[in-house]
Write a protein that holds these residues in place. Sequence first.
Motif, mmCIF file in Angstrom:
data_model
loop_
_atom_site.group_PDB
_atom_site.id
_atom_site.type_symbol
_atom_site.label_atom_id
_atom_site.label_comp_id
_atom_site.label_asym_id
_atom_site.label_seq_id
_atom_site.Cartn_x
_atom_site.Cartn_y
_atom_site.Cartn_z
ATOM 1 N N ASN A 185 0.820 -1.216 0.000
ATOM 2 C CA ASN A 185 0.000 0.000 0.000
ATOM 3 C C ASN A 185 0.852 1.264 0.000
ATOM 4 O OD1 ASN A 185 -2.443 -1.323 -0.092
ATOM 5 N ND2 ASN A 185 -2.688 -1.379 2.137
ATOM 6 N N GLN A 186 2.149 1.105 0.314
ATOM 7 C CA GLN A 186 3.087 2.240 0.293
ATOM 8 C C GLN A 186 4.273 1.848 -0.582
ATOM 9 O OE1 GLN A 186 2.105 4.978 1.642
ATOM 10 N NE2 GLN A 186 0.325 4.093 2.657
ATOM 11 N N PRO A 187 4.123 1.922 -1.891
ATOM 12 C CA PRO A 187 5.145 1.388 -2.798
ATOM 13 C C PRO A 187 6.482 2.131 -2.735
ATOM 14 C CG PRO A 187 3.481 2.629 -4.010
ATOM 15 C CD PRO A 187 2.972 2.493 -2.611
ATOM 16 N N ASP A 188 6.508 3.336 -2.195
ATOM 17 C CA ASP A 188 7.767 4.088 -2.140
ATOM 18 C C ASP A 188 8.592 3.778 -0.898
ATOM 19 O OD1 ASP A 188 7.202 5.360 -4.538
ATOM 20 O OD2 ASP A 188 6.094 6.977 -3.549
ATOM 21 N N ILE A 189 8.020 3.019 0.019
ATOM 22 C CA ILE A 189 8.745 2.706 1.253
ATOM 23 C C ILE A 189 9.824 1.664 0.982
ATOM 24 C CG2 ILE A 189 8.526 1.514 3.471
ATOM 25 C CD1 ILE A 189 5.982 2.938 3.968
ATOM 26 N N GLU A 190 11.019 1.926 1.511
ATOM 27 C CA GLU A 190 12.107 0.964 1.425
ATOM 28 C C GLU A 190 12.215 0.206 2.748
ATOM 29 O OE1 GLU A 190 15.732 2.795 0.255
ATOM 30 O OE2 GLU A 190 14.952 3.490 -1.681
ATOM 31 N N PHE A 191 12.634 -1.052 2.653
ATOM 32 C CA PHE A 191 12.756 -1.842 3.879
ATOM 33 C C PHE A 191 13.849 -2.876 3.712
ATOM 34 C CE2 PHE A 191 9.744 -4.049 1.203
ATOM 35 C CZ PHE A 191 10.063 -5.385 1.340
ATOM 36 N N MET A 192 14.277 -3.409 4.842
ATOM 37 C CA MET A 192 15.327 -4.420 4.871
ATOM 38 C C MET A 192 14.837 -5.621 5.660
ATOM 39 S SD MET A 192 19.174 -4.215 6.530
ATOM 40 C CE MET A 192 19.722 -3.007 5.331
ATOM 41 N N VAL A 193 15.169 -6.807 5.165
ATOM 42 C CA VAL A 193 14.861 -8.044 5.875
ATOM 43 C C VAL A 193 16.156 -8.565 6.473
ATOM 44 C CG1 VAL A 193 13.971 -10.387 5.699
ATOM 45 C CG2 VAL A 193 12.938 -8.558 4.332
ATOM 46 N N GLU A 194 16.164 -8.766 7.809
ATOM 47 C CA GLU A 194 17.354 -9.235 8.518
ATOM 48 C C GLU A 194 17.101 -10.623 9.087
ATOM 49 O OE1 GLU A 194 19.001 -4.940 10.234
ATOM 50 O OE2 GLU A 194 18.093 -6.436 11.581
ATOM 51 N N GLY A 195 18.055 -11.514 8.910
ATOM 52 C CA GLY A 195 18.000 -12.819 9.541
ATOM 53 C C GLY A 195 18.844 -12.830 10.803
ATOM 54 N N HIS A 196 18.310 -13.422 11.884
ATOM 55 C CA HIS A 196 19.017 -13.503 13.171
ATOM 56 C C HIS A 196 18.945 -14.941 13.691
ATOM 57 C CE1 HIS A 196 19.313 -9.072 13.874
ATOM 58 N NE2 HIS A 196 18.260 -9.076 13.068
ATOM 59 N N THR A 197 19.988 -15.380 14.371
ATOM 60 C CA THR A 197 20.013 -16.712 14.967
ATOM 61 C C THR A 197 20.429 -16.621 16.430
ATOM 62 O OG1 THR A 197 22.355 -17.151 14.510
ATOM 63 C CG2 THR A 197 20.791 -17.604 12.727
ATOM 64 N N ASP A 198 20.351 -17.773 17.119
ATOM 65 C CA ASP A 198 20.938 -17.836 18.453
ATOM 66 C C ASP A 198 22.425 -18.195 18.305
ATOM 67 O OD1 ASP A 198 21.058 -20.563 17.902
ATOM 68 O OD2 ASP A 198 19.214 -20.994 19.024
ATOM 69 N N ASN A 199 23.072 -18.529 19.411
ATOM 70 C CA ASN A 199 24.514 -18.806 19.344
ATOM 71 C C ASN A 199 24.843 -20.287 19.251
ATOM 72 O OD1 ASN A 199 23.820 -19.556 21.943
ATOM 73 N ND2 ASN A 199 25.646 -18.661 22.886
ATOM 74 N N VAL A 200 23.836 -21.128 19.029
ATOM 75 C CA VAL A 200 24.104 -22.562 18.861
ATOM 76 C C VAL A 200 24.775 -22.772 17.507
ATOM 77 C CG1 VAL A 200 23.081 -24.846 18.687
ATOM 78 C CG2 VAL A 200 22.138 -23.169 20.298
ATOM 79 N N PRO A 201 25.953 -23.363 17.480
ATOM 80 C CA PRO A 201 26.659 -23.535 16.197
ATOM 81 C C PRO A 201 25.827 -24.338 15.198
ATOM 82 C CG PRO A 201 28.120 -23.986 18.043
ATOM 83 C CD PRO A 201 26.749 -23.888 18.614
ATOM 84 N N PHE A 202 25.795 -23.839 13.976
ATOM 85 C CA PHE A 202 25.053 -24.538 12.918
ATOM 86 C C PHE A 202 25.897 -25.663 12.358
ATOM 87 C CE2 PHE A 202 23.939 -25.017 8.394
ATOM 88 C CZ PHE A 202 22.610 -25.370 8.519
ATOM 89 N N ARG A 203 25.287 -26.788 12.205
ATOM 90 C CA ARG A 203 25.987 -27.928 11.616
ATOM 91 C C ARG A 203 25.958 -27.768 10.099
ATOM 92 N NH1 ARG A 203 23.747 -33.084 15.211
ATOM 93 N NH2 ARG A 203 24.494 -32.305 17.248
ATOM 94 N N GLY A 204 27.092 -27.462 9.567
ATOM 95 C CA GLY A 204 27.174 -27.147 8.152
ATOM 96 C C GLY A 204 26.785 -28.320 7.263
ATOM 97 N N ASN A 205 26.373 -27.969 6.057
ATOM 98 C CA ASN A 205 26.079 -28.969 5.037
ATOM 99 C C ASN A 205 26.597 -28.452 3.704
ATOM 100 O OD1 ASN A 205 24.157 -27.068 4.093
ATOM 101 N ND2 ASN A 205 22.612 -27.909 5.510
ATOM 102 N N ALA A 206 26.162 -29.061 2.652
ATOM 103 C CA ALA A 206 26.685 -28.684 1.343
ATOM 104 C C ALA A 206 26.309 -27.259 0.967
ATOM 105 C CB ALA A 206 26.168 -29.664 0.284
ATOM 106 N N MET A 207 25.167 -26.737 1.513
ATOM 107 C CA MET A 207 24.683 -25.414 1.139
ATOM 108 C C MET A 207 25.085 -24.327 2.143
ATOM 109 S SD MET A 207 23.192 -25.817 -1.743
ATOM 110 C CE MET A 207 22.332 -24.268 -1.834
ATOM 111 N N LEU A 208 25.125 -24.691 3.445
ATOM 112 C CA LEU A 208 25.369 -23.714 4.508
ATOM 113 C C LEU A 208 26.576 -24.119 5.334
ATOM 114 C CD1 LEU A 208 21.675 -23.235 5.727
ATOM 115 C CD2 LEU A 208 22.918 -21.840 4.082
ATOM 116 N N VAL A 209 27.332 -23.123 5.758
ATOM 117 C CA VAL A 209 28.530 -23.391 6.547
ATOM 118 C C VAL A 209 28.295 -23.132 8.030
ATOM 119 C CG1 VAL A 209 30.940 -22.742 6.926
ATOM 120 C CG2 VAL A 209 30.011 -22.847 4.594
ATOM 121 N N ASP A 210 27.664 -21.986 8.359
ATOM 122 C CA ASP A 210 27.508 -21.591 9.764
ATOM 123 C C ASP A 210 26.272 -20.702 9.918
ATOM 124 O OD1 ASP A 210 28.314 -19.241 8.563
ATOM 125 O OD2 ASP A 210 30.330 -19.279 9.431
#
Length: 289
Positions: free
Chosen positions: A192-217
């Motif tokens: 409804n407000q096409p001129d508004i700019e915005f940002m999408v931020e991803g956040h995690t906790d501090n539990v280490p991520f177990r990496g795979n072929a696509m993601l490292v951490d």
Amino acid sequence: MKLNYLVAVVCTALLLTSCVSSKKFKKSQADYAQLQTRYVTLEGTLADCNNQKAGLEREKADLNKRITDLNKEIENIKQNYTQAVMQLENLSVISKQQAESIKQSLQNIGAKDAYIQTLQQQMAYKDSLNMVLVMNLKGAIGNIEDEDINIKVDKGVVYIDISDKLLFKSGSYTITDRAKEVLGKVALVLKNQPDIEFMVEGHTDNVPFRGNAMLVDNWDLSVKRATTVVRLLQKEYGLDPAKMAAAGRSEYHPLGSNDTNEGKAVNRRTRIVILPELDQFFKLLEPQK
């Protein structure tokens, strides 16, 4: 016989005369003593009067000296006043030359003061509207009491925090069906407000991520979740990609303590940061259709 009678008469007369003289003498002595006492009292009073007179004369001398000093001060003040008037007259030409500059400076000060007052009024007005904005967005996006969706306004910036348990499965960046419903409502507000700019931020906790072929951490996981949300808003809800940005913050901007399960749950979130201009900010107050 007659002789004896005569002697008796004479003796009686002498006796009476002796008694009268003795009474007068005693009375005279008493009067003298009284007068002596009165005299001593009057001498003391006279001495007191003399002392008071001397004190008054000293006070009079002090007052006369004070009057003299005050007259000198008055004369000095008159002389200083005359000198000040002469100096002001000598400066009158400079004052005329500077008058316009001083006037302009005062006008600038007045304008700045008015501007500051206007800003303060606008800030107070905006603060009073923050709650209205939050309620409108909260009502459009989801249940006002939903703890998994948190909306706040800080310094004109709108923050929408959505818990990751609504958007993604644990350790995944795949959007859930519930997430599509929530993000669809967010998209309605933003569209409804096409001129508004915005940002999408991803956040995690501090539990280490177990990496795979696509993601490292956790860096990779947070960025991937942000880009997944941005891509969904673009492709499925038609938001302008030029108005969007995606960012991953990993575990380094926590809202709660990572020492508790509750804190970790709060930290696992996706945040949409809306940066409206002032007129766009007020448009967000309008109910969403």
